[in-house]
Write an enzyme that holds these catalytic residues in place. Sequence first.
Site, PDB file in Angstrom:
ATOM      1  N   ASN A 178       0.842  -1.207   0.000  1.00 44.94           N
ATOM      2  CA  ASN A 178       0.000   0.000   0.000  1.00 44.94           C
ATOM      3  C   ASN A 178       0.875   1.254   0.000  1.00 44.94           C
ATOM      4  O   ASN A 178       1.850   1.330   0.746  1.00 44.94           O
ATOM      5  CB  ASN A 178      -0.850  -0.039   1.290  1.00 44.94           C
ATOM      6  CG  ASN A 178      -1.953   0.998   1.324  1.00 44.94           C
ATOM      7  OD1 ASN A 178      -2.713   1.143   0.366  1.00 44.94           O
ATOM      8  ND2 ASN A 178      -2.060   1.720   2.435  1.00 44.94           N
ATOM      9  N   HIS A 214      -5.103   9.882  -1.607  1.00 45.66           N
ATOM     10  CA  HIS A 214      -5.359  11.112  -0.838  1.00 45.66           C
ATOM     11  C   HIS A 214      -5.233  12.277  -1.820  1.00 45.66           C
ATOM     12  O   HIS A 214      -4.116  12.661  -2.185  1.00 45.66           O
ATOM     13  CB  HIS A 214      -4.351  11.262   0.307  1.00 45.66           C
ATOM     14  CG  HIS A 214      -4.507  10.206   1.365  1.00 45.66           C
ATOM     15  ND1 HIS A 214      -5.642  10.126   2.151  1.00 45.66           N
ATOM     16  CD2 HIS A 214      -3.709   9.192   1.760  1.00 45.66           C
ATOM     17  CE1 HIS A 214      -5.518   9.109   3.005  1.00 45.66           C
ATOM     18  NE2 HIS A 214      -4.358   8.515   2.770  1.00 45.66           N
ATOM     19  N   GLU A 244      -7.568   4.451   0.690  1.00 42.56           N
ATOM     20  CA  GLU A 244      -7.683   5.517   1.698  1.00 42.56           C
ATOM     21  C   GLU A 244      -8.205   6.813   1.078  1.00 42.56           C
ATOM     22  O   GLU A 244      -7.749   7.906   1.405  1.00 42.56           O
ATOM     23  CB  GLU A 244      -6.313   5.795   2.347  1.00 42.56           C
ATOM     24  CG  GLU A 244      -5.624   4.555   2.875  1.00 42.56           C
ATOM     25  CD  GLU A 244      -4.334   4.847   3.630  1.00 42.56           C
ATOM     26  OE1 GLU A 244      -4.057   6.020   3.947  1.00 42.56           O
ATOM     27  OE2 GLU A 244      -3.605   3.884   3.908  1.00 42.56           O
TER      28      GLU A 244
HETATM   29  C1  XIL Z   1      -3.445   8.183   9.736  1.00 40.16           C
HETATM   30  C2  XIL Z   1      -4.655   8.245  10.646  1.00 40.16           C
HETATM   31  O1  XIL Z   1      -5.776   8.641   9.901  1.00 40.16           O
HETATM   32  C3  XIL Z   1      -4.392   9.196  11.786  1.00 40.16           C
HETATM   33  O2  XIL Z   1      -5.468   9.161  12.724  1.00 40.16           O
HETATM   34  C4  XIL Z   1      -3.089   8.823  12.481  1.00 40.16           C
HETATM   35  O3  XIL Z   1      -2.792   9.778  13.482  1.00 40.16           O
HETATM   36  C5  XIL Z   1      -1.953   8.737  11.500  1.00 40.16           C
HETATM   37  O4  XIL Z   1      -2.294   7.836  10.464  1.00 40.16           O
HETATM   38  N1  XIL Z   1      -1.518   6.841   5.215  1.00 40.16           N
HETATM   39  C6  XIL Z   1      -1.857   5.698   5.905  1.00 40.16           C
HETATM   40  C7  XIL Z   1      -2.758   5.788   7.073  1.00 40.16           C
HETATM   41  O5  XIL Z   1      -1.499   4.597   5.472  1.00 40.16           O
HETATM   42  O6  XIL Z   1      -2.507   4.783   8.019  1.00 40.16           O
HETATM   43  C8  XIL Z   1      -2.686   7.148   7.714  1.00 40.16           C
HETATM   44  O7  XIL Z   1      -3.655   7.196   8.752  1.00 40.16           O
HETATM   45  C9  XIL Z   1      -2.904   8.233   6.688  1.00 40.16           C
HETATM   46  C10 XIL Z   1      -1.846   8.185   5.627  1.00 40.16           C
END
Ligand code: XIL
Length: 324
Positions: A178, A214, A244
């Site tokens: 990932n 994202h 995500e």
């Molecule tokens: C983020 C969470 O949303 C937060 O609550 C935490 O503090 C940090 O991690 N990429 C990822 C996720 O793979 O696990 C992350 O999640 C966001 C970015």
Amino acid sequence: MPFFRRRLSPLRDLADARGLLVGVAVNEAPLREDPAYRDLLAREFNVVTPENAMKFGRLSHERGHYHFEDADAIVGFAESHGMRVRGHTLVWHMLQPEWLTEGTFSRQEWLDILREHIFTVMTRYRGRVFAWDVVNEALAEDGSLRDTIWLRGAGEEYLEQAFRWAHEADPAALLFYNDYCADDLSPKSDSVYRLLRRLLERDVPIHGVGLQMHLELEKPPRPKQIGRNIARLSALGLQVHVTEMDVRMKTPATPAKLVSQARIYRRVLRACLRRGECQACVFWGLGDGHSWIPEFFPGEGAALLFDDLSRPKPARRAVQRTIR
Ligand code: XIL
């Protein structure tokens, strides 16, 4: 606002009908405390990813000791509502236990710790978590291997070993790599592609790739390129999950921005789902009130399908139309 008026058919029903997984990252606090959160979650989605509850630093505050309460609560909720669980994540450079980041270990000890961690977590959820993000964000933005405690401690082989151990721990689980900023065509997505191809050539048990997705309203994504990237990944024989997704914007959100955001959700998801190469789409939080964005990107937010009062936004309808 007109989009609140008509009752929406649950995304979950539309997704089930298409054999598609749609989900959200779930946080244990609202899951326990907020009945409206639970209702909306179970009504709209057929898969959950624990947002943090399965991360190493959350599971283990002391070497050899694990606290599974939060992860258990999420997995239990999913099971009692007929939802599937994506496990996230076994190897990452963030949210690590302090005993690990502050400790001194030999190379062999690093590998032993990793193996033990993977076995402990995956055995507990064997048969209950259908897919795991085994390794998360192991590449830097220039495409080189990211300089992490795992790379320093265990050497390059940690990556390959993690997948081999994960496969031993739960041979039926789908194992994913990932990463972020690897959605469209870029030096980073090229190196994700090359890394996966190399792992497959070496018979490493890896079944899929997670594209985090994202996105930013102010930096519109390139759906055609996303489609091409997904096509080349699935030509390797890998499954592709959007793991995500969120589309953040400079706050405050305005009606016009919410409409542009909905368009991005629609165009990107259409590129992902068009040829059936992408089997799952997970959004990184249920509503804007539960999003990681405001904390990590000050001045930005409003990134999800529901607002901070859990009312559907234009993006929610856009996703519905796209799935249909
Ligand atoms: C983020 C969470 O949303 C937060 O609550 C935490 O503090 C940090 O991690 N990429 C990822 C996720 O793979 O696990 C992350 O999640 C966001 C970015």
